[in-house]
Design an enzyme around this catalytic site. Sequence first.
Site, PDB file in Angstrom:
ATOM      1  N   THR A 128       0.816  -1.216   0.000  1.00 27.91           N
ATOM      2  CA  THR A 128       0.000   0.000   0.000  1.00 27.91           C
ATOM      3  C   THR A 128       0.849   1.265   0.000  1.00 27.91           C
ATOM      4  O   THR A 128       1.982   1.254   0.505  1.00 27.91           O
ATOM      5  CB  THR A 128      -0.894  -0.011   1.261  1.00 27.91           C
ATOM      6  OG1 THR A 128      -1.513   1.262   1.418  1.00 27.91           O
ATOM      7  CG2 THR A 128      -0.098  -0.283   2.533  1.00 27.91           C
ATOM      8  N   ASP A 129       0.272   2.356  -0.481  1.00 28.78           N
ATOM      9  CA  ASP A 129       0.978   3.654  -0.410  1.00 28.78           C
ATOM     10  C   ASP A 129       0.997   4.199   1.020  1.00 28.78           C
ATOM     11  O   ASP A 129       1.724   5.145   1.316  1.00 28.78           O
ATOM     12  CB  ASP A 129       0.342   4.671  -1.371  1.00 28.78           C
ATOM     13  CG  ASP A 129      -1.118   4.978  -1.066  1.00 28.78           C
ATOM     14  OD1 ASP A 129      -1.704   4.345  -0.158  1.00 28.78           O
ATOM     15  OD2 ASP A 129      -1.690   5.855  -1.752  1.00 28.78           O
ATOM     16  N   GLU A 130       0.194   3.595   1.922  1.00 25.12           N
ATOM     17  CA  GLU A 130       0.150   4.117   3.305  1.00 25.12           C
ATOM     18  C   GLU A 130       1.468   3.928   4.029  1.00 25.12           C
ATOM     19  O   GLU A 130       1.700   4.553   5.067  1.00 25.12           O
ATOM     20  CB  GLU A 130      -0.990   3.460   4.091  1.00 25.12           C
ATOM     21  CG  GLU A 130      -2.348   3.793   3.512  1.00 25.12           C
ATOM     22  CD  GLU A 130      -3.494   3.637   4.498  1.00 25.12           C
ATOM     23  OE1 GLU A 130      -3.255   3.468   5.699  1.00 25.12           O
ATOM     24  OE2 GLU A 130      -4.640   3.708   4.039  1.00 25.12           O
ATOM     25  N   TYR A 153      -2.001  -0.422  11.035  1.00 23.53           N
ATOM     26  CA  TYR A 153      -2.114  -1.118   9.733  1.00 23.53           C
ATOM     27  C   TYR A 153      -0.918  -0.800   8.850  1.00 23.53           C
ATOM     28  O   TYR A 153      -0.233  -1.705   8.350  1.00 23.53           O
ATOM     29  CB  TYR A 153      -3.415  -0.715   9.026  1.00 23.53           C
ATOM     30  CG  TYR A 153      -3.399  -1.023   7.542  1.00 23.53           C
ATOM     31  CD1 TYR A 153      -3.445  -2.341   7.086  1.00 23.53           C
ATOM     32  CD2 TYR A 153      -3.303  -0.002   6.586  1.00 23.53           C
ATOM     33  CE1 TYR A 153      -3.399  -2.633   5.724  1.00 23.53           C
ATOM     34  CE2 TYR A 153      -3.257  -0.282   5.235  1.00 23.53           C
ATOM     35  CZ  TYR A 153      -3.301  -1.599   4.804  1.00 23.53           C
ATOM     36  OH  TYR A 153      -3.240  -1.878   3.453  1.00 23.53           O
ATOM     37  N   LYS A 157       2.135  -3.181   7.396  1.00 23.02           N
ATOM     38  CA  LYS A 157       2.423  -3.368   5.969  1.00 23.02           C
ATOM     39  C   LYS A 157       3.861  -2.934   5.661  1.00 23.02           C
ATOM     40  O   LYS A 157       4.556  -3.572   4.868  1.00 23.02           O
ATOM     41  CB  LYS A 157       1.433  -2.579   5.098  1.00 23.02           C
ATOM     42  CG  LYS A 157       0.007  -3.092   5.105  1.00 23.02           C
ATOM     43  CD  LYS A 157      -0.171  -4.483   4.531  1.00 23.02           C
ATOM     44  CE  LYS A 157       0.022  -4.538   3.035  1.00 23.02           C
ATOM     45  NZ  LYS A 157      -0.325  -5.893   2.490  1.00 23.02           N
TER      46      LYS A 157
HETATM   47  P1  NAD Z   1      -9.692  -7.316   2.366  1.00 23.94           P
HETATM   48  O1  NAD Z   1      -9.684  -6.981   3.807  1.00 23.94           O
HETATM   49  O2  NAD Z   1     -10.906  -7.058   1.554  1.00 23.94           O
HETATM   50  O3  NAD Z   1      -9.340  -8.855   2.157  1.00 23.94           O
HETATM   51  C1  NAD Z   1      -8.286  -9.470   2.844  1.00 23.94           C
HETATM   52  C2  NAD Z   1      -8.407 -10.967   2.651  1.00 23.94           C
HETATM   53  O4  NAD Z   1      -7.301 -11.582   3.347  1.00 23.94           O
HETATM   54  C3  NAD Z   1      -9.691 -11.569   3.255  1.00 23.94           C
HETATM   55  O5  NAD Z   1     -10.260 -12.487   2.346  1.00 23.94           O
HETATM   56  C4  NAD Z   1      -9.210 -12.264   4.514  1.00 23.94           C
HETATM   57  O6  NAD Z   1      -9.989 -13.405   4.870  1.00 23.94           O
HETATM   58  C5  NAD Z   1      -7.795 -12.660   4.113  1.00 23.94           C
HETATM   59  N1  NAD Z   1      -6.926 -12.833   5.295  1.00 23.94           N
HETATM   60  C6  NAD Z   1      -6.738 -11.962   6.305  1.00 23.94           C
HETATM   61  N2  NAD Z   1      -5.905 -12.495   7.223  1.00 23.94           N
HETATM   62  C7  NAD Z   1      -5.559 -13.721   6.752  1.00 23.94           C
HETATM   63  C8  NAD Z   1      -4.728 -14.757   7.248  1.00 23.94           C
HETATM   64  N3  NAD Z   1      -4.093 -14.649   8.430  1.00 23.94           N
HETATM   65  N4  NAD Z   1      -4.576 -15.874   6.499  1.00 23.94           N
HETATM   66  C9  NAD Z   1      -5.223 -16.003   5.311  1.00 23.94           C
HETATM   67  N5  NAD Z   1      -6.041 -15.065   4.808  1.00 23.94           N
HETATM   68  C10 NAD Z   1      -6.212 -13.945   5.525  1.00 23.94           C
HETATM   69  O7  NAD Z   1      -8.420  -6.560   1.762  1.00 23.94           O
HETATM   70  P2  NAD Z   1      -8.222  -5.899   0.323  1.00 23.94           P
HETATM   71  O8  NAD Z   1      -8.749  -4.525   0.355  1.00 23.94           O
HETATM   72  O9  NAD Z   1      -8.684  -6.849  -0.710  1.00 23.94           O
HETATM   73  O10 NAD Z   1      -6.626  -5.784   0.291  1.00 23.94           O
HETATM   74  C11 NAD Z   1      -5.836  -6.842  -0.237  1.00 23.94           C
HETATM   75  C12 NAD Z   1      -4.377  -6.440  -0.149  1.00 23.94           C
HETATM   76  O11 NAD Z   1      -4.144  -5.263  -0.883  1.00 23.94           O
HETATM   77  C13 NAD Z   1      -3.896  -6.157   1.277  1.00 23.94           C
HETATM   78  O12 NAD Z   1      -2.590  -6.675   1.417  1.00 23.94           O
HETATM   79  C14 NAD Z   1      -3.886  -4.639   1.366  1.00 23.94           C
HETATM   80  O13 NAD Z   1      -2.905  -4.204   2.276  1.00 23.94           O
HETATM   81  C15 NAD Z   1      -3.524  -4.275  -0.061  1.00 23.94           C
HETATM   82  N6  NAD Z   1      -4.009  -2.971  -0.526  1.00 23.94           N
HETATM   83  C16 NAD Z   1      -5.327  -2.649  -0.389  1.00 23.94           C
HETATM   84  C17 NAD Z   1      -5.774  -1.422  -0.905  1.00 23.94           C
HETATM   85  C18 NAD Z   1      -7.223  -1.017  -0.791  1.00 23.94           C
HETATM   86  O14 NAD Z   1      -7.549   0.128  -1.118  1.00 23.94           O
HETATM   87  N7  NAD Z   1      -8.128  -1.891  -0.388  1.00 23.94           N
HETATM   88  C19 NAD Z   1      -4.878  -0.560  -1.532  1.00 23.94           C
HETATM   89  C20 NAD Z   1      -3.534  -0.929  -1.632  1.00 23.94           C
HETATM   90  C21 NAD Z   1      -3.119  -2.152  -1.151  1.00 23.94           C
HETATM   91  O1  DAU Z   2      -4.151   3.943   0.448  1.00 26.28           O
HETATM   92  C1  DAU Z   2      -4.380   2.567   0.378  1.00 26.28           C
HETATM   93  C2  DAU Z   2      -5.199   2.121   1.560  1.00 26.28           C
HETATM   94  O2  DAU Z   2      -6.527   2.590   1.343  1.00 26.28           O
HETATM   95  C3  DAU Z   2      -5.199   0.610   1.758  1.00 26.28           C
HETATM   96  O3  DAU Z   2      -3.888   0.188   2.059  1.00 26.28           O
HETATM   97  C4  DAU Z   2      -6.140   0.200   2.893  1.00 26.28           C
HETATM   98  O4  DAU Z   2      -6.199  -1.208   2.996  1.00 26.28           O
HETATM   99  C5  DAU Z   2      -7.519   0.748   2.596  1.00 26.28           C
HETATM  100  O5  DAU Z   2      -8.376   0.459   3.682  1.00 26.28           O
HETATM  101  C6  DAU Z   2      -7.471   2.252   2.333  1.00 26.28           C
HETATM  102  O6  DAU Z   2      -7.165   2.949   3.562  1.00 26.28           O
HETATM  103  P1  DAU Z   2      -7.916   4.320   3.958  1.00 26.28           P
HETATM  104  O7  DAU Z   2      -7.808   4.523   5.408  1.00 26.28           O
HETATM  105  O8  DAU Z   2      -7.482   5.426   3.067  1.00 26.28           O
HETATM  106  O9  DAU Z   2      -9.421   3.911   3.512  1.00 26.28           O
HETATM  107  P2  DAU Z   2     -10.835   4.169   4.201  1.00 26.28           P
HETATM  108  O10 DAU Z   2     -11.862   3.747   3.214  1.00 26.28           O
HETATM  109  O11 DAU Z   2     -10.907   3.601   5.576  1.00 26.28           O
HETATM  110  O12 DAU Z   2     -10.876   5.746   4.334  1.00 26.28           O
HETATM  111  C7  DAU Z   2     -10.718   6.586   3.205  1.00 26.28           C
HETATM  112  C8  DAU Z   2     -10.770   8.021   3.703  1.00 26.28           C
HETATM  113  O13 DAU Z   2     -12.103   8.318   4.152  1.00 26.28           O
HETATM  114  C9  DAU Z   2      -9.883   8.300   4.886  1.00 26.28           C
HETATM  115  O14 DAU Z   2      -9.352   9.612   4.775  1.00 26.28           O
HETATM  116  C10 DAU Z   2     -10.807   8.209   6.084  1.00 26.28           C
HETATM  117  C11 DAU Z   2     -12.129   8.692   5.529  1.00 26.28           C
HETATM  118  N1  DAU Z   2     -13.342   8.081   6.112  1.00 26.28           N
HETATM  119  C12 DAU Z   2     -13.426   6.729   6.147  1.00 26.28           C
HETATM  120  C13 DAU Z   2     -14.547   6.113   6.674  1.00 26.28           C
HETATM  121  C14 DAU Z   2     -14.633   4.603   6.745  1.00 26.28           C
HETATM  122  C15 DAU Z   2     -14.402   8.889   6.549  1.00 26.28           C
HETATM  123  O15 DAU Z   2     -14.320  10.125   6.467  1.00 26.28           O
HETATM  124  N2  DAU Z   2     -15.507   8.271   7.049  1.00 26.28           N
HETATM  125  C16 DAU Z   2     -15.631   6.917   7.153  1.00 26.28           C
HETATM  126  O16 DAU Z   2     -16.663   6.416   7.642  1.00 26.28           O
END
Ligand code: NAD
Ligand code: DAU
Length: 347
Positions: A128-130, A153, A157
């Site tokens: 992630t970019d975080e 988180y 990562k």
């Molecule tokens: P998600 O939370 O929707 O899904 C995560 C999956 O991993 C789930 O199916 C869960 O059951 C599985 N999991 C969790 N812990 C586990 C364990 N111990 N063993 C086996 N499986 C396990 O997450 P996502 O949004 O699909 O993100 C997937 C990946 O991409 C993550 O590594 C996250 O850090 C990265 N990522 C997410 C975003 C985003 O915006 N969602 C952006 C950049 C990177």
């Molecule tokens: O940047 C990549 C990341 O983006 C991934 O690595 C993470 O897995 C993914 O969860 C996401 O993280 P964020 O914290 O950016 O996503 P989230 O959807 O939780 O929040 C997006 C923005 O919106 C953040 O600035 C917080 C704000 N927010 C979020 C929620 C859930 C609100 O204002 N209200 C809300 O209820």
Amino acid sequence: MNILVTGGAGFIGSNFLLLSVPRRTDHTFINVDALTYAANLKNLVAIEGRPNYVFERADIADADAVMALFDKYGPELVVHFAAESHVDRSIKGPRAFLRANVEGTYNLLEACRATWSPGHGLFHHVSTDEVFGSLGPTGYFTEQTPYDPSSPYSASKAASDHLVRAWIRTFGLRAKITNCSNNYGPFQFPEKLIPLMIANLLERKPLPVYGKGENVRSWLYVTDHCEAIWAVIENGRPGETYNIGGGNELRNIDVIHQLIRIVAEETGAERAELERLITYVTDRPGHDLRYAIDATKIRTELGWVPKESFETGLRKTVRWYLANKAWSDEVRSGEYRTWIEQNYGAR
Ligand code: NAD
Ligand code: DAU
């Protein structure tokens, strides 16, 4: 080739498998997922029963279970999505994040090291970019930006990225890392900003905006992320990191206004009624102000560019949630509901 995909029942992993399994029939995809609250096997009905798809329920934090899967399938490629992914949950309970994200990645790296001879196999680490922390009002994250994570988180990562680099340098592991910005699209668990706002808009519930809604995120449609991962797997240089982002930098409040407009257009609801649902709530502790990706490297080296604009991707997403209300209702029931009540109260 056998491809082990971790976290394939989650949001991005499901989209990756739905895209990959039907198109890449010369490969067998082994989906390894612990089925946490964030997983949903129903996402994958379209590929269930395909001869090149297998599901294995396993926890990657269990080293023996991971090794047993490597022994059983002998994967040559690991695409590692599995993680605890939600920042707010990591603030309430960091331990699960260390277990899944750090220990889980460590176990996979060790299984690769035990199985692959030097120069063989490929470990693709989805990150992630975080990990880069927060930007001020200007500037972009490049592959050289120092790590400075803010939340449990992002720290977990960042730790997992460091482990991958250490295994590359110390043990000669063939691995690549991608750091992507915020994804959105079908099958995203409605705890994340965009699907949460869509669900609340459809039910006329308050739209909780953290702080002043001025934090900026850079949005990428999920299948564009999945295609970028394939571009890096196939043509990226081993040992390298690639940033992935679509450039759609928007303040949260502006994302919400766009969602309101699209939901009103798609459902015939009155826009002003939806606008009145916006509710400012206490800010997230350690809330990063702004993320923005410089995607020059992946664009110039690998020719990857996103296909969806924010407008087209957001409309597709709203339509998907409108057509799949039952999916959304189901994942918001049970364990997730209990957690929401305990942690978010009446919000
Ligand atoms: P998600 O939370 O929707 O899904 C995560 C999956 O991993 C789930 O199916 C869960 O059951 C599985 N999991 C969790 N812990 C586990 C364990 N111990 N063993 C086996 N499986 C396990 O997450 P996502 O949004 O699909 O993100 C997937 C990946 O991409 C993550 O590594 C996250 O850090 C990265 N990522 C997410 C975003 C985003 O915006 N969602 C952006 C950049 C990177
Ligand atoms: O940047 C990549 C990341 O983006 C991934 O690595 C993470 O897995 C993914 O969860 C996401 O993280 P964020 O914290 O950016 O996503 P989230 O959807 O939780 O929040 C997006 C923005 O919106 C953040 O600035 C917080 C704000 N927010 C979020 C929620 C859930 C609100 O204002 N209200 C809300 O209820």
